[in-house]
Each structure stands twice: as C-alpha cells, then as structure tokens.
Design an enzyme around this catalytic site. Structure first.
Site, PDB file in Angstrom:
ATOM      1  N   GLY A 524      69.272  25.322  26.778  1.00 55.66           N
ATOM      2  CA  GLY A 524      67.884  25.214  26.337  1.00 55.66           C
ATOM      3  C   GLY A 524      67.360  23.800  26.389  1.00 55.66           C
ATOM      4  N   GLY A 526      65.024  20.790  24.041  1.00 56.37           N
ATOM      5  CA  GLY A 526      64.517  20.359  22.749  1.00 56.37           C
ATOM      6  C   GLY A 526      63.511  19.255  22.950  1.00 56.37           C
ATOM      7  N   SER A 527      62.997  18.681  21.840  1.00 56.95           N
ATOM      8  CA  SER A 527      62.056  17.573  21.981  1.00 56.95           C
ATOM      9  C   SER A 527      62.791  16.383  22.586  1.00 56.95           C
ATOM     10  CB  SER A 527      61.469  17.197  20.608  1.00 56.95           C
ATOM     11  OG  SER A 527      62.481  16.796  19.728  1.00 56.95           O
ATOM     12  N   PHE A 528      62.404  16.004  23.797  1.00 54.80           N
ATOM     13  CA  PHE A 528      62.978  14.872  24.524  1.00 54.80           C
ATOM     14  C   PHE A 528      64.473  15.061  24.790  1.00 54.80           C
ATOM     15  CE2 PHE A 528      59.629  13.167  21.692  1.00 54.80           C
ATOM     16  CZ  PHE A 528      58.688  12.938  22.655  1.00 54.80           C
ATOM     17  N   GLY A 529      64.919  16.271  25.027  1.00 51.80           N
ATOM     18  CA  GLY A 529      66.340  16.438  25.293  1.00 51.80           C
ATOM     19  C   GLY A 529      66.689  17.812  25.827  1.00 51.80           C
ATOM     20  N   ASP A 657      56.748  20.858  14.611  1.00 52.62           N
ATOM     21  CA  ASP A 657      56.965  21.656  15.822  1.00 52.62           C
ATOM     22  C   ASP A 657      57.583  22.999  15.465  1.00 52.62           C
ATOM     23  OD1 ASP A 657      56.684  22.104  18.514  1.00 52.62           O
ATOM     24  OD2 ASP A 657      58.539  21.096  19.091  1.00 52.62           O
TER      25      ASP A 657
END
Length: 864
Positions: A524, A526-529, A657
């Site tokens: 998956g 994620g935020s910035f990753g 978020d």
C-alpha cells in the site's frame, strides 16, 4: 496563463534585495546572571489584550515550577517590544517614546525599573539587549536605520549612521544587516570577529544572536550561516560557511549560548541544533506544534504557540513544556502594511494590535508569506505591495542596487496587476478546481448561529448551506446524547496502556525483512511513503513504511522528514488498542522508515471497494461485504481510536487524514487508525466548549482553530478546512462521517455514476436519501438485506453520519457522541438494545429517536 509563474519568479528574484523585518520581538529570554532571583532564567512577553508586559521564571529543564506564576512589569504601562540579556531586560513603551530596563528578575518591582531613554513619540524601535549594552533604531536620524547605544561601558559607539535592519545584540557585540545588500555589520569588542566569520556573504535574512554567536539564513540557498565561538577556550568556532549538517529553509532564528533554533518554512515547527562542538546534534522539541516566533537566552529557548499564543520553553535536548504566560502578542505591531515586506501581515493582526497602539503585525516570512485565505464571498483582493524607499542621503547618487530593485518591483507589480485582472475576468485564481459535488462550496451568513438550513443556490457561484440539516420529525430528536461524565467516555473508549520504547532498525535489517523491498512485498501507500510487508529475523510480521525518494530532492526530503518526525513522535507517545502499533523505526542517512504491527486483513477501503473479483475472491468473499454487524463494529473501533486522540491527548491531536484506507484491520477484524504523517496538535478546548451546546464564534473563541494550509485527501476534507483553512477536531469528524457513508453505501468518497459522467461525492449521493427516510435506496447492494433490528441500527448510523458531514463544524457532533451512537447501533445488531423488532428502512419511524437517550433539540437545531 503565465502571469502567475512569472510573478512568483520575480518575487523569488527580489527576495535577496528585500530588507528583512527588524529582529525586534515581543518575547525575550534572559539566562540570568546575578544571584538569587536574578540568577533564575526568565521569559518575558508583551500580552496581546492590553500591551502590558509579564515575566515568568523558567527552570533548568526549560519549564516553570508547579507553583510558578507570571508577574506583571509596570502594569499601568503598555509596551511594544521586549529584549533581554544576561545582565538586564528592557522594554520599549508603546509609541516608542520611552525605554525602561530592569534586572532580569521573574517579578521586578517598580523600584527596579530605570528609564534609559525618554523622547518624542516614535523616536525608538527595534530594541536589542546584549550582556551589558542596549541598542535601538533612532527614528529621528537622517537615515531611518541608524542605531543608538546605551550603557556598554564605553565599548560601543554612541551611534552608527546608515540604513540597517535586523538589529541584534549579544555578549560583547551588536550586529545588523546593511539594507543595500543584506550583509552583516557588527560593533563592540567582539563585533569584528563575528562580522569576519560571515565573510562576504550577502542576501542574508533572519539574523539572530546569543551568547558569543550570531546566525542568519542565506536567502538564495536557504542555508544557515553561523559565526562566533563559545566563551570557553576549548570551543570550536563556528565559521560563516554553509554547514551541510545544519537544517535548511528556516526562518525566525533564535540563538543561545551553545545552540540555535529556527522554524521550518514548511510547517512552522521548531528545530534546534548545537553550536560550538566537534559535532552538530539536531532535535525537535515540540513535534507537531506550530510557533509564531522564538526567543533564546543562555541554554533556554521559548516560543509563542500559534494555537493560543501561550509560551512553551525547553533546554538542549528536552521536550518543550509550558510556562505561565498566555496570550503573548505574536509579533511587534507596526503602523500599517506598508511597513511590512510585500505588505505581508499575520492573520488577526489588526485585532491583536488594537491594545498596543499599533496597526498590524508583519508576517516573518515577508515576500514568501502565504496570504490569509479571503472570505468565500466576493472576488479575492490582492495583498498590498510595498516597495521600500531607498535610503535617504545628502548625496544625489542612487545606488545600482536600488535601481535594480525598483525595476524588479515595478515589473512584479505589473505582473501582479495582470494576475488580479485575470482572476476577476475568469473568476478563479486556483490552479486546481474541484467539482462542487466533490467539495461543497461555502457561503458566509449574516449570523453564524442562524437555524435556517435551506438556502437557494444563487447564480453567483456560491451555494448556501447544505439543505440537509437535522433529520425531520422524530429523527431530529434525541439523535445524540451528551455523556454524563468524561469518566464514562474513557471507559467506553478503552484503556491506553504503557508503551514499550520503539526499536531502532538498520536499513540492512529491513531490506532483509522485505526481500530488498521487492514489488511483491508492497502492500500500500501512506502519506509520503510506500508500505511493504516484512518478516523480521525473530519471526514477527510487520508493515514497513518507507519514505519516497522520488521528486525534487530537497523539497521531497523535507516533506518526508516532516511526516516521519510527526508520525514517530505521535505513535511513540500514544498507545491504544484502536491505534496502529509502532514497532520501531530506521533513520540512516537519507532513509526514513517506520515499522508497524502487521494488520493481516488490510484496510477497510479494500473490503468496501474491492478490485474486480477473480475466482478466488468469489469463493472467499470478504466478511465485511456480507455483514452489517461487522461494518458497524469496525466503525465503532475506529471512532474510539479517534476519540482517544481528541479527548485524552493534551493538546488534542488532529489526524487530518481520516479515510477508509487509513483504517486497518488486524487478524481478529479489530480496526485501528493509522498514518499520522499529517497529524498536528490542535487547540485546547475550553470548559465551555465541552459543557455547553455550540454557539457562534465570538472574538474570544477565535483561537479554537488552527489557520493551516489544507492537506489531506479530497472527498474527506472538512469544507471549513478545505475552503477557509480553519482546522479543528471537527475536521476529523467530517472525514469519519464520509467513512460511515462509504460503509453504508459501498461507494467511494468520490465516484462516477456512469462511465464518462461527472464526479459525485458520497455525501451528495447519500444524504438526500437519508434525510428523506429512504436509506434503503442507497445501501450497498452487495450486502444482504438487513434484518429488522439491523435496519434500525443502520438508520442510526446513517443519521449520525449526516450530522458529521455538515458544512459548519460547530453543528457537527463530538467523537464521544459518535461513539455512543455506534455503541447503540452495535447493540441493536446484536439484539440487546432492549427492543424487539424494528422499523423497515425507507419508512417513517421514530424508533431510532426513542433509542437515542435525552433530546437535545433546541429551536429546530440539534445541539451536540
């Protein structure tokens, strides 16, 4: 179409030529240098409500003692600025007519004050106190930036003529920036060495000094330059060359004896680093907390918090803690916008300066400042631009630098005018437009507390408030219940237990766990990753989020670093059964990775919106798709995790978020909230906010939200946050309301009714049917038809979601109320709510109302 980028280019090109604002401040720290009370580090601040000055003691750990209080300094007098050194502190009276100094005591008396200067109104500005000298700008001089000195034992000149800005003082020297080229000039016994350390550097900004050192930011590169050395002979001088180990892109510097701090341009959080040693150590004392300004003295640094203008203080390597100073003015008030670079002012500055004799507060970022978001009604008005006048001189010769600046300013002003005309003609200034069915438009009403929720959508492009107000009839009553006590709420949300410290992993260990971060291990984003599944050497299954390394390198690394620091800080301190568990982290060179407990059943999003099913999926359908009870249980689990963030973290934590892809499911189908990369600490709620129904915001309540640039996922963002940049805990409530509607309808937050159709939000799709009592029309057709008791539960969940997605946060419920309703809904699904049977969906029924405890219906509005 090209005027916007052209304007940005011209502003960036002229930044080095724009004199930065003076370093005068409304907050000052004295390390103390005497005996008794005078030896105690002290922080002083100008209070925003009346301009009076107050001081408080600071302990060696950077905090105030448990019984410490703030003491007024000459309370009948109003002050404009304050500055402090090791020997004494000084305050400039509002209007600039008098300068008072006193020993750096936490509680100076009237007999301790000495008037150092008295003159006409507006005679002085920009006070800068060193170890034993006081400097300030002389407004009566021929050159507006000329400097005067007092005290100093005859080691400083009486005055220095010229056009200087950013005046600072420290131990044995005073420095300022020459306005013509923003280079450093210093005076005093140590001034020559400090000035020499900066070399020939020009285009400097945010000059700060403390101890025997001074630092500034190079405008063109964003690099921090420092000069000077410690008082001990064994210290290593810090040269003026750019140091790669120091943070970049900072503003608002503050320098102590052996450390310096600054604010990140990206998010206004503080970062500090050591000075004068063989190595440089960085630390962030208050992760997620935004500051307006910083001040330092000795080994203590303090900052004014953006949320409520309270003061946090810290020492090297310690976490920030509060001191008893609240309501400190977030900057020096000046007469009007023309005194600010590019006319950039801070939000609410006109209101804040009403009590201190000034007009506005300049934004410390100057030309880089993001202007406040205008009200949604009417076309945007451009920020006033100002071009500083060249220095006055008896000579008729005008410097080439000022000619260049005037040319660039004229071209920039013309480009800005073109941009405004373009905006007015075409009706928008944004690079990205979102369909109004995706993010509802906003309107301002004459009275925020009005109860009319049915406004027509006029032709002006703005729509009224949502026509979907409280559910009509019996559904509007008793939908939410206020809890009897916070103790009951804590019991419902589940306990938080002691958390073991996070482990530190190496890159090699995590590469081995993921097969070299193979594509097959990717599970998956994620935020910035990117998130990978891995198996550690001891057999534990984990999820590893690795910061992205693509994109513009400098900016991408800063964003990755900010998200990494934020998530690591929050998850290291929080532990709850409905928050994702942090196992450890990796911080090696430019690699930033976080290691979590592995959630076997993935994200709620994947179960609500599965990919086109194959044979295996048809044989093993997701339990979430076939069970209404499990969907409600997952929503209840997630709501308890969010409630924990809002109610039991001090200050509250705003996730920013909340969405179905950030709600993860473990092997037992227990839901946990994940991804804290965008999270921020929110404002503290007042007792009135917790005990009373919502009322329109008054002037005294305006600080219970953050002014933050919108970030998150379109479709889940609260309209007040998305449109006005007003962030509160209710922003998470809105996002969770969208998740509830997703769970009921099986629709994505934004979807298309048919191929090639316009995007539609699940809010606009579902809310009309729910309000009309026809929930059955929008329920997920993939799920089985609900039994009577399930129908009643789903109706309660649907009405709860309707209230969560209201346009104004003051009208939406708190997470505690949402938890209570979801508990009732789950009890209905289990047949244990004390009622038999129920009403079928789509029929007018009062069953859910009678199950929802005490009515809070007032004048047709639900008070939650």
């Amino acid at each position: 179409m090209t005027t916007g980028p052209l304007l940005l280019l011209l502003i960036a090109a002229s930044l080095a030529l724009t004199p930065p604002p003076a370093s005068a401040s409304t907050l000052a720290v004295s390390p103390g240098g005497g005996s008794g009370a005078a030896a105690t580090p002290t922080v002083c601040g100008v209070l925003d409500y009346n301009g009076t000055l107050a001081c408080a003691p600071v302990s060696g750990s950077g905090s105030a003692s448990s019984n410490a209080t703030a003491s007024a300094v000459a309370s009948p007098l109003a002050f404009a600025e304050v500055s402090a050194g090791a020997g004494f502190a000084c305050g400039l009276q509002a209007g600039g007519a008098a300068l008072f100094c006193w020993p750096p005591s936490p509680a100076p008396g009237w007999d301790s004050l000495r008037r150092v200067y008295a003159g006409p109104a507006g005679a002085l500005s920009g006070v800068a106190v060193g170890a034993n000298q006081v400097a300030a700008y002389d407004a009566a001089a021929a050159a507006p930036g000329s400097i005067l000195w007092w005290r100093g034992g005859g080691q400083f000149p009486a005055s220095a003529d010229g056009n200087f800005t950013s005046l600072v003082s420290a131990d044995g020297f005073s420095c300022a920036l020459l306005a013509a080229n923003a280079s450093v000039r210093c005076w005093g016994p140590s001034g020559g060495a400090v000035q020499a350390g900066f070399g020939n550097a020009t285009g400097l900004a945010y000059l700060a000094a403390g101890g025997a050192r001074a630092c500034a930011v190079e405008s063109s590169s964003g690099a921090v330059l420092c000069s000077g050395s410690g008082s001990d002979s064994g210290s290593v001088p810090v040269s003026g060359a750019a140091n790669a180990s120091l943070p970049r892109d900072l503003y608002g510097l503050a320098v102590g004896d052996a450390h310096a701090c600054g604010l990140h341009r990206l998010n206004s959080t503080a970062v500090c680093w050591t000075l004068g040693g063989p190595t440089t150590t960085q630390f962030e004392p208050a992760l997620g907390v935004q500051f307006e300004l910083l001040a330092a003295g000795g080994n203590v640094t303090c900052g004014v918090v953006s949320v409520d203008f309270s003061v946090l203080c810290w020492t090297l390597g310690t976490d920030a803690t509060p001191v008893p100073l609240r309501g400190v003015l977030p900057g020096v008030c000046v007469q009007n916008e023309s005194a600010c670079p590019c006319g950039a002012v801070t939000p609410q500055s006109q209101r804040l300066c009403g009590g201190s004799g000034g007009g506005v507060i300049c934004n410390p970022l100057g030309c880089d400042a993001v202007p406040p978001v205008p009200p949604p009604s009417g076309p945007p008005s451009p920020a006033p631009a100002s071009t500083p006048a060249p220095p006055s001189s008896s000579s008729s010769r005008v410097s080439k630098a000022w000619i260049a600046f005037a040319v660039v300013g004229a071209v920039g002003a013309f480009a800005g005018l073109c941009s405004v005309v373009y905006c007015l003609v075409f009706g928008f200034c944004s690079n990205k437009r979102v369909h109004n069915s995706v993010q509802p438009n906003l309107t301002t009403t004459a009275a925020e507390g009005g109860s009319n929720n049915n406004h027509n959508n006029g032709g002006g492009g703005s729509v009224g408030a949502s026509p979907y107000g409280s559910p009509n009839g019996s559904r509007a009553r008793a939908l939410f219940r206020r809890q009897l006590s916070r103790v009951m709420t804590r019991q419902r949300s589940g306990p938080s237990s002691f958390k073991d410290p996070a482990e530190e992993f190496t890159v090699a260990q995590l590469e081995a766990a993921t097969g070299g971060f193979s594509p097959e291990a990717k599970i998956g984003e994620g935020s910035f990753g990117t998130v990978y599944r891995g198996k550690l050497a001891d057999g534990r299954e984990v999820a590893i989020k690795r910061g992205e390394s693509t994109g513009p390198r400098a900016r991408r690394f800063q964003e990755k670093e900010s998200a990494f620091r934020s998530e690591l800080a929050f998850l290291s301190r929080l532990h709850h059964k409905h928050l994702v568990g942090l196992v450890g982290y990796c911080e090696e060179k430019e690699e930033r990775m976080l290691v979590y407990e592995y959630m076997k059943n993935g994200a709620l999003y994947d179960h609500l919106h599965p990919k086109p099913p194959g044979p295996a999926a048809a044989a093993n359908p997701s339990p979430v798709a076939s069970s209404w009870k499990l969907r409600i249980k997952i929503l209840l689990d997630a709501s308890r995790g969010i409630e924990y963030l809002h109610s039991y973290a001090v200050p509250p934590i705003i996730h920013r978020d909340i969405k179905s892809s950030n709600i993860l499911l473990d092997a037992a189908w227990t839901a946990r909230v994940s991804d804290f990369g965008l999270s921020l600490m929110g404002p503290l709620p007042s007792p009135e906010d917790e005990e009373q129904p919502p009322v329109p915001r008054s002037q005294s309540q305006q600080r219970h939200w953050l002014q933050v640039k919108a970030a998150g996922t379109v479709g889940y963002m609260d309209p007040e946050y998305y449109g006005l940049h007003h962030l509160t805990v209710k922003s998470d409530v809105y996002g969770f309301g969208v998740v509830m509607l997703e769970s009921l309808t099986g629709r994505r937050a934004i979807f298309k009714e048919a191929e090639g159709g316009s995007p539609v939000s699940v809010v606009d799709h579902a809310v009309p049917s729910v309000v009309a009592g026809e929930l059955g029309r929008v329920l997920d057709p993939r799920a089985p038809a609900p039994a009577p008791h399930e129908a009643e539960a789903l109706e309660l969940v649907a009405y709860t979601a309707v209230h969560c997605v209201r346009l104004e946060g003051k009208d939406s419920p708190a997470m505690a109320d949402i938890v209570a309703n979801l508990e009732t809904a789950l009890a209905l699904c289990e047949g244990s709510a004390g009622r038999g049977g129920g009403a079928a969906l789509g029929r007018d029924s009062s069953s859910s109302a009678s199950l929802s405890a005490t009515s809070m219906d007032r004048s047709g509005m639900l008070a939650c």
